[in-house]
Design a protein around this motif. Sequence first.
Motif, PDB file in Angstrom:
ATOM      1  N   LYS A 103       1.371  -7.517  -6.099  1.00  0.00           N
ATOM      2  CA  LYS A 103       2.782  -7.191  -6.277  1.00  0.00           C
ATOM      3  C   LYS A 103       3.132  -5.802  -5.761  1.00  0.00           C
ATOM      4  N   ASN A 104       2.142  -5.052  -5.348  1.00  0.00           N
ATOM      5  CA  ASN A 104       2.389  -3.723  -4.796  1.00  0.00           C
ATOM      6  C   ASN A 104       2.566  -3.845  -3.279  1.00  0.00           C
ATOM      7  N   ASP A 105       3.725  -3.457  -2.781  1.00  0.00           N
ATOM      8  CA  ASP A 105       4.032  -3.620  -1.359  1.00  0.00           C
ATOM      9  C   ASP A 105       3.074  -2.870  -0.445  1.00  0.00           C
ATOM     10  N   HIS A 106       2.457  -1.821  -0.966  1.00  0.00           N
ATOM     11  CA  HIS A 106       1.599  -0.992  -0.115  1.00  0.00           C
ATOM     12  C   HIS A 106       0.216  -1.611   0.097  1.00  0.00           C
ATOM     13  N   SER A 108      -0.271  -4.622   1.168  1.00  0.00           N
ATOM     14  CA  SER A 108      -0.184  -5.361   2.436  1.00  0.00           C
ATOM     15  C   SER A 108      -0.338  -4.430   3.632  1.00  0.00           C
ATOM     16  N   SER A 171       1.148  -6.838   6.289  1.00  0.00           N
ATOM     17  CA  SER A 171       2.481  -6.305   6.563  1.00  0.00           C
ATOM     18  C   SER A 171       2.861  -6.564   8.009  1.00  0.00           C
TER      19      SER A 171
END
Length: 329
Positions: A103-106, A108, A171
Motif C-alpha cells: 500500500k506504500n506507493d514508494h 513500486s 512504477s
Amino acid sequence: MLMGITWKALFLQMFLHLAIAYENIALNKQAWERYPWPNKMRNVGAQRAVDGRKSNLSANGGECTISANYKATAEWRVDLGEILNINRIFIQHRTDELPWGAKNDHASRFLGFSVIVSNTTEKNDGVLCFKDKNFTLETIPNSINITCPIFARYVIFYNNRTNRPFPAGYSKYAYNELCELEVFGCSKFGYYGENCSMPCYDHSQPGLSDIESGTRLSNVDGFEGQQCNKTHLLDIPLGDPDDLSSILHSFAPLFATLFAISFVINIIFTIRECRNKLRLKNQNKSKARNQQRVTPDIDIHENVDANTEYQELTEVKNTDNSIYDEIKL
C-alpha cells in the motif's frame, strides 16, 4: 612490573583490532545523480543520501534524495575518494513515514533496482553487486543489506523503466529516492580480513583483494585467485609511518603472546625461588636449634673436667701437708 607490561600489550592488541573495524566509508563523501530534483531549495540533492541521517524518511524531512519526475532511468553514485575494500552496502528507501508494503506507493519505485560498483564513473565499467528480479510489492524489504565483498571507488544505485511491459507492481517511471546509502568496508587502502586487521602488500597492486579472505577478485585482470596474505617487508619504503604502523600491528599478536609466556615463566621461577628461600631458612633454623642443644652439654663436661682437675690438685695439696707433718714430727 612484568604483569603491567603484559596487560598493556594485551590491551593494545585489543585496541588495534577494534580501531580498524568496518565503518561507513561513504559518509559525507561526494555524491552525484543524473536527474536531480529541479528545485534546489527543497534540499533533496544527491548529498542527502550520505549525510548519516535517516530518522525522517519523508520528502520534506531534508534527509532523503529525491530525483526528478517522469524519467525512464534513475542513477545515483557516491565517490569513496579512492579504491577501497567493501564488505556490504546498506540502503534505506523513502517511505514518507507510512507503513511499508504493497500500500506504500514508494515500494513500486524501489522494485527492480540495481547496485553496481566501479573504479570509474561509468556503471558499464563496473561489477553488478545486486539486481532485483524477484521482489514484489509484498516482499521487497526496506531497509536492505547487500553483501558485496569487493574493492571499488564508486558505488552506483541504478533503476530503469525502459523495457516494457514492466513486471507486476512496478512504477511507470524510474525514481531515485534514497534516504541513506551506507557502504561498509575498510577506510584505509590495503587492508583485508575480519575488522580490516590484516595489511596486504603486493609487488604490483597492494590491497586489491577480497575484504575477508584476501583473494584477488575477478575484476582485476591477471590477479584472480592469488592470495594476498603476506606482508612483504622489503617492499615497504622506510620512513613511511603508515606502513610502519601496519607492520607493528601485524606483529602485535606475536608480541602479546611472548609477553604472556614471559609472564607465566616469570611467575613459575618466582615461586620456585621463594620455595628455595623458605627451605634454606628452615634448614638454618634447624641447625641453630641443634647447636643450642649441643652447647650446654659441652659446658657441663668442661665444668666436670675443671672440677676433676681441682680435686686432683686438692688431693696433691693434702698429700704434701701430710708429708710435711710427718717430717716435722
